[in-house]
Design an enzyme around this catalytic site. Structure first.
Site, PDB file in Angstrom:
ATOM      1  N   HIS A   1       0.871  -1.173   0.000  1.00 35.04           N
ATOM      2  CA  HIS A   1       0.000   0.000   0.000  1.00 35.04           C
ATOM      3  C   HIS A   1       0.917   1.236   0.000  1.00 35.04           C
ATOM      4  O   HIS A   1       2.039   1.168   0.507  1.00 35.04           O
ATOM      5  CB  HIS A   1      -0.828  -0.053   1.287  1.00 35.04           C
ATOM      6  CG  HIS A   1      -1.913   0.970   1.398  1.00 35.04           C
ATOM      7  ND1 HIS A   1      -1.666   2.281   1.715  1.00 35.04           N
ATOM      8  CD2 HIS A   1      -3.255   0.869   1.258  1.00 35.04           C
ATOM      9  CE1 HIS A   1      -2.817   2.934   1.770  1.00 35.04           C
ATOM     10  NE2 HIS A   1      -3.792   2.109   1.497  1.00 35.04           N
TER      11      HIS A   1
ATOM     12  N   GLN B   1      -4.459  -5.567   6.659  1.00 34.82           N
ATOM     13  CA  GLN B   1      -5.464  -6.451   6.072  1.00 34.82           C
ATOM     14  C   GLN B   1      -5.426  -7.837   6.714  1.00 34.82           C
ATOM     15  O   GLN B   1      -6.103  -8.754   6.251  1.00 34.82           O
ATOM     16  CB  GLN B   1      -5.239  -6.582   4.557  1.00 34.82           C
ATOM     17  CG  GLN B   1      -5.346  -5.286   3.785  1.00 34.82           C
ATOM     18  CD  GLN B   1      -6.762  -4.742   3.720  1.00 34.82           C
ATOM     19  OE1 GLN B   1      -7.735  -5.454   3.949  1.00 34.82           O
ATOM     20  NE2 GLN B   1      -6.898  -3.469   3.391  1.00 34.82           N
TER      21      GLN B   1
ATOM     22  N   LYS C   1     -10.662  -0.891   9.991  1.00 33.30           N
ATOM     23  CA  LYS C   1     -10.913  -2.053   9.128  1.00 33.30           C
ATOM     24  C   LYS C   1     -11.322  -3.277   9.940  1.00 33.30           C
ATOM     25  O   LYS C   1     -11.619  -4.320   9.373  1.00 33.30           O
ATOM     26  CB  LYS C   1      -9.652  -2.387   8.316  1.00 33.30           C
ATOM     27  CG  LYS C   1      -9.229  -1.296   7.323  1.00 33.30           C
ATOM     28  CD  LYS C   1      -8.030  -1.766   6.513  1.00 33.30           C
ATOM     29  CE  LYS C   1      -7.282  -0.626   5.854  1.00 33.30           C
ATOM     30  NZ  LYS C   1      -8.031   0.061   4.794  1.00 33.30           N
TER      31      LYS C   1
ATOM     32  N   CYS D   1      -4.738   2.634  -3.661  1.00 31.28           N
ATOM     33  CA  CYS D   1      -3.537   3.135  -2.976  1.00 31.28           C
ATOM     34  C   CYS D   1      -2.375   2.166  -3.127  1.00 31.28           C
ATOM     35  O   CYS D   1      -1.534   2.062  -2.233  1.00 31.28           O
ATOM     36  CB  CYS D   1      -3.807   3.413  -1.494  1.00 31.28           C
ATOM     37  SG  CYS D   1      -5.038   4.663  -1.236  1.00 31.28           S
TER      38      CYS D   1
END
Lengths: 149, 423
Positions: B138, B218, B241, B381
């Site tokens: 990212h 993530q 997230k 991104c």
């Protein structure tokens, strides 16, 4: 938003491809990766050609096609009037309903009125128009247009 | 709605019950269309438990933390520090003092890069040393290292990607060398969904004495995260997230490093004593938390990890694995759809990027939105990934613990409609 006029220009773009020009610019829309390389050629005060190549969504590509159709052959003052009218429409957030006078100036470009309701897509529609403004300024030796979209 | 020829996978959670915890998932968009929220890699929705915890904090306990002797100051401090305990347990940190609250993963990664730029030997990154990242990072794990390289004269190197969306580690001994001071990589790609083989990278980094930074943004929401098992030196992730609020992130760092490395932001709370000419600093984690922290957000994150742990990260991972396999299966039936990333469910997270014929992702996303389906479009991104695969952008569907097979079916039907619309 996806008017038939827009889809038609997207599928059958006018004047696509790079040809000789007096100035060339490359503009990007960083939020989605739309890119355009655009050249302008002037004969005196007349927009002799606007040629372009790039990649992007249907809105950005159709908008470049409409720009070519509208501006080529116009005198600079008239072309600028069209550009400014289109900018006003696109920045209206869906509040401006094109009247007859506006339709007369913008022709096919009035189809983008619906796009102005989608803030994320306004930049797609304006990409080629801001590139044209920038290229024109360079071709005519003016300082680069730095106005924020 | 489920297709008869694609059997429902095993391992699914009871999403009917779980979805009742998420008020937003109930809403409709565009004149009554049921929302299908498939943009979880960008940000998850929030369960009522998190919203209630933050509300309760503001309604009953708010004051500034770590100062003042009144009841509210003590309650707010206990709640804020309690959130640190919860996060420490959630990631199996050896010590609560290794958990630094930041505003997001980007700040966490910038913090590490700045520490290493200002550090003394042996940690200092400067001219003649290398920083190693990967092509699937990212931007938040690229740009801070570009800054560091530019400002110190260090060299930035990276691992490339294979055609099937994995890290190309075939030249690992040439990329990570004795010159390498720090290796920073993503555990799960936010575009490709790839789960990276961290053991091999960590082992090589340790061989050459380089520090290891892992971007777990993530990973933390989706699978058990054990910072001790990772054997990294720093692990960064963000709260929003993983069912928490925006404005709160985490940097976990090994205690001895947090003690040795210099602070980055200066201000209140991070000091021990201050005179007009010099200051000494508080011990970690406070050394890295200058100013009034995001208290309510930390409380919300604490409630979020309670919520996730209550369901169980193993079960959440199994659910997402099942949904992802189902989605890969169903998406393979859509003509002209090309998955960007691993096409099998192995070592893969619940994020699927794809292109659809030559229809621009912006158009795909817009027409899906008109049907109530929220996906992310663009370069996510992580523009170098798009450049690597020769595409301007992708459409990305990403799932979470509340995602259902019916939502996958809605996506597939939506994509068929998109094809017809632009065909």
């Amino acid at each position: 938003m996806y008017q038939d006029v827009i889809l038609d220009h997207y599928k059958h773009p006018h004047g696509r491809g790079l040809r000789d020009g007096d100035a060339e610019v490359h503009h990007v829309n960083p939020t989605c990766g739309d890119e355009i390389t655009l050249r302008v050629r002037y004969e005196g005060d007349v927009v002799a050609d606007v040629s372009y190549d790039g990649q992007g969504c249907s809105i950005s590509q159709a908008s470049a096609s409409v720009l070519n159709e509208l501006l080529v052959g116009k005198e600079l003052a008239a072309a600028r009037d069209i550009q400014e009218t289109f900018l006003t429409l696109m920045q209206s957030r869906g509040q401006v309903v094109p009247d007859d006078a506006m339709e007369e100036v913008l022709e096919d470009a009035v189809a983008f009125a619906g796009v102005s309701k989608y803030p994320a897509r306004v930049k797609c529609a304006l990409l080629s128009w801001m590139a044209w403004k920038d290229a024109t300024a360079q071709a005519l030796g003016e300082s680069a247009a730095k106005e924020k979209l | 709605m489920t297709q008869a020829n694609a059997a429902l996978p095993a391992g699914l959670l009871d999403t009917e019950t779980i979805r009742k915890d998420f008020p937003l998932l109930d809403r409709t968009v565009h004149d009554g269309k049921q929302l299908v929220y498939l943009d979880n890699a960008a940000s998850s929705q929030k369960p009522r438990q998190v919203l209630d915890a933050m509300n309760d904090y503001y309604e009953r306990h708010h004051a500034n933390v770590h100062r003042g002797v009144h009841v509210l100051a003590e309650e707010a401090t206990a709640l804020y520090e309690g959130a640190r305990d919860k996060v420490a347990a959630f990631i199996n940190a050896p010590s609560r003092d290794e958990v630094v609250f930041t505003k997001n993963a980007s700040e966490s990664l910038n913090l590490v890069a700045n520490m290493l730029g200002w550090a003394d030997e042996p940690y200092r990154v400067d001219a003649g040393t290398d920083i190693v990242i990967t092509e699937m990072e990212h931007h938040s794990n690229i740009v801070p290292w570009q800054f560091l390289a530019q400002r110190t004269g260090a060299t930035l190197k990276w691992f490339g990607l294979t055609d099937d969306g994995r890290l190309d580690l075939s030249n690992i001994d040439e990329v990570i060398t004795e010159r390498t001071k720090v290796v920073s990589f993503v555990l799960v790609s936010n575009v490709l969904g790839t789960v990276n083989p961290y053991e091999e990278i960590v082992r090589r980094a340790q061989q050459v004495g380089a520090l290891v930074v892992i971007d777990a943004s993530q990973a933390a929401p989706h699978m058990p995260l054990d910072v001790q098992a990772l054997q990294a030196d720093f692990v960064a992730f963000t709260g929003h997230k993983m069912c928490g609020p925006t404005g709160i992130g985490v940097l976990w760092g090994r205690q001895e490093l947090l003690e040795d490395l210099p602070p980055f932001l200066g201000g209140g709370e991070m000091i021990e004593t201050v005179t007009m000419s010099a200051s000494t600093y508080a011990p970690a984690p406070h050394k890295f938390e200058a100013g009034t922290p995001p208290i309510a957000q930390a409380v919300g994150l604490g409630a979020a990890v309670d919520y996730l742990a209550g369901i169980g990260m193993e079960r959440i991972a199994a659910h997402e694995h099942a949904i992802t396999r189902y989605a890969l299966d169903r998406l393979s039936t859509v003509p002209d759809l090309r998955i960007i990333g691993p096409v099998s469910g192995e070592d893969r997270g619940a994020t699927i990027s794809f292109t659809l014929a030559d229809i621009h992702p912006h158009d795909v996303g817009q027409v899906l939105d008109e049907q109530g389906i929220a996906v992310r479009v663009g370069h996510h991104c992580a523009r170098p990934v798009c450049l690597r695969y020769g595409i301007p952008a992708t459409t990305r569907a990403s799932f979470y613990l509340y995602s259902t097979p019916a939502e996958v079916d809605a996506l597939v039907a939506g994509l068929e409609y998109v094809r017809g619309f632009f065909g």
